[in-house]
Write a protein that holds these residues in place. Structure first.
Motif, short mmCIF file in Angstrom:
data_model
loop_
_atom_site.label_atom_id
_atom_site.label_comp_id
_atom_site.label_asym_id
_atom_site.label_seq_id
_atom_site.Cartn_x
_atom_site.Cartn_y
_atom_site.Cartn_z
N ILE A 148 10.28 2.09 8.58
CA ILE A 148 8.96 2.46 9.10
C ILE A 148 7.98 1.33 8.82
O ILE A 148 7.86 0.87 7.68
N ILE A 149 7.28 0.89 9.88
CA ILE A 149 6.27 -0.16 9.73
C ILE A 149 4.93 0.43 10.16
O ILE A 149 4.80 0.97 11.26
N ASN A 150 3.92 0.35 9.28
CA ASN A 150 2.57 0.85 9.55
C ASN A 150 1.61 -0.33 9.64
O ASN A 150 1.67 -1.25 8.84
N TRP A 151 0.71 -0.27 10.61
CA TRP A 151 -0.35 -1.26 10.72
C TRP A 151 -1.56 -0.61 11.37
O TRP A 151 -1.48 0.46 11.95
N THR A 152 -2.71 -1.26 11.24
CA THR A 152 -3.96 -0.73 11.80
C THR A 152 -4.48 -1.70 12.85
O THR A 152 -4.45 -2.91 12.64
N THR A 206 15.90 -16.04 -1.82
CA THR A 206 15.25 -15.99 -0.52
C THR A 206 13.74 -15.99 -0.77
O THR A 206 13.30 -16.22 -1.89
N ASP A 207 12.98 -15.71 0.25
CA ASP A 207 11.53 -15.62 0.05
C ASP A 207 10.96 -14.53 0.96
O ASP A 207 11.63 -14.06 1.87
N GLN A 208 9.75 -14.15 0.64
CA GLN A 208 8.98 -13.21 1.44
C GLN A 208 9.70 -11.88 1.68
O GLN A 208 9.65 -11.34 2.78
N VAL A 209 10.37 -11.31 0.66
CA VAL A 209 10.94 -9.98 0.80
C VAL A 209 9.79 -8.98 0.82
O VAL A 209 8.96 -8.96 -0.08
N LEU A 210 9.74 -8.16 1.87
CA LEU A 210 8.63 -7.24 2.09
C LEU A 210 8.96 -5.80 1.72
O LEU A 210 8.07 -5.00 1.44
N ALA A 211 10.27 -5.46 1.74
CA ALA A 211 10.67 -4.08 1.42
C ALA A 211 12.14 -4.08 1.02
O ALA A 211 12.90 -4.98 1.39
N PHE A 212 12.53 -3.04 0.26
CA PHE A 212 13.91 -2.88 -0.21
C PHE A 212 14.32 -1.44 -0.03
O PHE A 212 13.64 -0.53 -0.47
N VAL A 259 -2.66 -15.55 11.83
CA VAL A 259 -1.54 -16.41 12.24
C VAL A 259 -0.24 -15.84 11.67
O VAL A 259 0.80 -15.90 12.28
N ASN A 260 -0.32 -15.26 10.49
CA ASN A 260 0.84 -14.69 9.81
C ASN A 260 0.85 -13.19 10.05
O ASN A 260 -0.01 -12.46 9.56
N ILE A 261 1.82 -12.70 10.80
CA ILE A 261 1.89 -11.28 11.18
C ILE A 261 1.96 -10.35 9.97
O ILE A 261 1.52 -9.21 10.03
N VAL A 262 2.49 -10.84 8.85
CA VAL A 262 2.58 -10.02 7.65
C VAL A 262 1.21 -9.54 7.20
O VAL A 262 1.06 -8.44 6.66
N ASN A 263 0.18 -10.32 7.46
CA ASN A 263 -1.18 -9.93 7.08
C ASN A 263 -1.70 -8.74 7.87
O ASN A 263 -2.68 -8.11 7.48
N CYS A 264 -1.09 -8.44 8.99
CA CYS A 264 -1.52 -7.31 9.82
C CYS A 264 -0.76 -6.03 9.49
O CYS A 264 -1.06 -4.97 10.04
N ILE A 265 0.23 -6.11 8.62
CA ILE A 265 1.05 -4.95 8.28
C ILE A 265 0.45 -4.26 7.06
O ILE A 265 0.15 -4.90 6.05
N ASP A 266 0.29 -2.96 7.15
CA ASP A 266 -0.21 -2.19 6.01
C ASP A 266 0.91 -1.79 5.06
O ASP A 266 0.74 -1.80 3.85
#
Length: 189
Positions: A161-165, A96-102, A144-151
């Motif tokens: 849990i998702i954190n962002w500023t 797959t691609d772009q796995v952000l958390a496990f 444009v890519n929402i992943v860039n806004c996620i801390d």
């Protein structure tokens, strides 16, 4: 039964149930392809891939538990491939691609969902490949890519849990926001 015999029996029982140490290795087949071999002291699985994916210098272990090894290979700015190696005999790897958390307890991954702006995160149960998506919208995300806004994306017991500023700028006065999702409510049809 003597105490000595009893203790010896307990020791033997515990030694029989020790966890096997898992591994992976990459072997070159020719100039275009390589083989990935993974498993533990009881079994080995293997699969062939093109060298671009299995570049030894660029592929790294991202996460690991007794059920899976998750590898990550950077492919460019803000892009990566993940190879998920199940620690089970005769199983094929999952790419797959772009796995952000496990979630190493529940064997769930969170990956970027390119198919929906309204549901930008997809969860996959690795044991069953059951999928669900999360409705999520950050406020004032300038990318444009929402992943860039996620801390940070993390799991804690039975929640995601998702954190962002916001606003998502390099300013000192940004406000940290948190979204919490119950894993029990996800994957319900």
């Amino acid at each position: 039964m003597k105490i000595k015999d009893f203790l010896l029996m307990i020791l033997l029982l515990f030694s029989c149930h020790k966890k096997e140490k898992s591994f992976y290795e990459i072997k070159s087949i020719n100039k275009d392809s390589s083989q990935i071999i993974w498993g533990n002291s009881i079994f080995k699985n293997s699969q062939n891939f093109e060298n671009f994916v299995l570049d030894k210098d660029k592929i790294k272990t991202k996460w690991k538990n007794e059920n899976f090894i998750i590898l990550q290979r950077e492919t460019g700015s803000e892009a990566w491939i993940n190879l998920i190696l199940p620690i089970k005999k005769n199983e094929k790897l999952f790419q797959t691609d772009q796995v952000l958390a496990f979630d190493s307890i529940n064997n769930i991954i969170v990956r970027q969902n390119y198919n929906s702006e309204e549901y930008p995160f997809q969860l996959i149960k690795l044991n069953t490949f059951e999928k669900d998506s999360i409705r999520f919208k950050t406020k004032n995300c300038e990318s444009v890519n929402i992943v860039n806004c996620i801390d940070k994306i993390d799991f804690n017991e039975k929640v995601l849990i998702i954190n962002w500023t916001t606003p998502n700028k390099f300013e000192k006065n940004g406000k940290t926001e948190i979204a919490v999702y119950s894993l029990e409510k996800l994957f319900k049809k």
